[in-house]
Design an enzyme around this catalytic site. Structure first.
Site, PDB file in Angstrom:
ATOM      1  N   THR A  31       7.510  -3.255   3.374  1.00 29.39           N
ATOM      2  CA  THR A  31       6.185  -3.726   3.792  1.00 29.39           C
ATOM      3  C   THR A  31       5.232  -3.708   2.612  1.00 29.39           C
ATOM      4  O   THR A  31       4.446  -4.657   2.414  1.00 29.39           O
ATOM      5  CB  THR A  31       5.640  -2.866   4.943  1.00 29.39           C
ATOM      6  N   ASP A  84       7.595   5.570   7.406  1.00 30.10           N
ATOM      7  CA  ASP A  84       8.826   5.524   8.192  1.00 30.10           C
ATOM      8  C   ASP A  84       8.559   5.848   9.653  1.00 30.10           C
ATOM      9  O   ASP A  84       9.236   5.345  10.550  1.00 30.10           O
ATOM     10  CB  ASP A  84       9.860   6.484   7.606  1.00 30.10           C
ATOM     11  N   GLU A 103       4.135   9.019  -4.091  1.00 37.44           N
ATOM     12  CA  GLU A 103       3.289   8.507  -3.009  1.00 37.44           C
ATOM     13  C   GLU A 103       2.249   9.546  -2.603  1.00 37.44           C
ATOM     14  O   GLU A 103       1.088   9.226  -2.360  1.00 37.44           O
ATOM     15  CB  GLU A 103       4.154   8.119  -1.815  1.00 37.44           C
TER      16      GLU A 103
END
Length: 218
Positions: A31, A84, A103
């Protein structure tokens, strides 16, 4: 729409949150990859990007978007990334692509964290997706034993080395009802680099891709 078309729609929707003249935090995964495509369409309006993975860095640079070191900035206005799993509190499990530590660093730097997901990633309770834990190699067995004490079933992710040179334990069998407490507890286990729970620093805005369009939460 296909699943990929939904991901593309939500990736492009995140472009609305990018502030011209700034450096943009960019995440990892399928994405987020669509968000990079969108970002390329306004690349001359931004100063550059901070990337959470080597894969994202390569794609950004292929579009001619400058990729900066996170040590070069004090803060970011916006960080855009997927998840997720995500619950109604905008807490997430991330790390399926093994980029969880970078991240988490970028999320900590960012003033606004925009999470982009398709509707299938929304859950009532986190834990069905195995929880990734990044561990320095020498601590793998010790950390696994500690995770078993929590009721988890840790599985060594074979043939995966993170961009930081570490290994991943994917923890199955967890029902995560207090994500903030679990995140803090596992982070304190010696040898853990970080955990794929984003609870203490959750998303500020969630963009959810559906068959009917993009839904905004937050």
């Amino acid at each position: 729409m296909t699943e990929d078309e939904i991901k593309k729609a939500v990736g492009w929707a995140a472009l609305e949150y990018v502030i011209p003249g700034t450096i943009v935090g960019v995440g990892s995964g399928s994405t987020a990859s669509h968000f990079v495509d969108a970002l390329a369409s306004i690349k001359h309006q931004i100063e550059g990007a901070i990337s959470s993975s080597d894969t994202s860095t390569t794609k950004l640079e292929s579009f001619g978007i400058p990729v900066l070191d996170s040590n070069e900035v004090d803060s970011l206005d916006v960080y855009v990334d997927g998840a997720d799993e995500i619950n109604s509190y905008m807490q997430m499990i991330k790390g399926g692509g093994a980029a969880l530590t970078r991240e988490k660093v970028i999320a900590a730097i960012a003033r606004t964290f925009i999470c982009i997901v398709d509707i299938n990633k929304q859950v009532d309770v986190l834990g069905k997706f195995p929880l990734p834990v990044e561990v320095i190699p020498m601590a793998r067995s010790y950390v696994a034993r500690e995770l078993v004490k929590l009721g988890g079933l840790p599985e060594y992710r074979q043939n995966v080395v993170t961009d930081n040179g570490n290994v991943i334990l994917d923890v199955h069998n967890l029902i995560i009802t207090d994500a903030m407490a679990l995140e803090s507890y596992i982070n304190d286990i010696a040898g853990v680099v970080t955990i794929g729970l984003f609870a203490n620093r959750c998303a500020d805005v969630v963009l959810v891709g559906t068959q009917e369009g993009v839904k905004v939460i937050g």
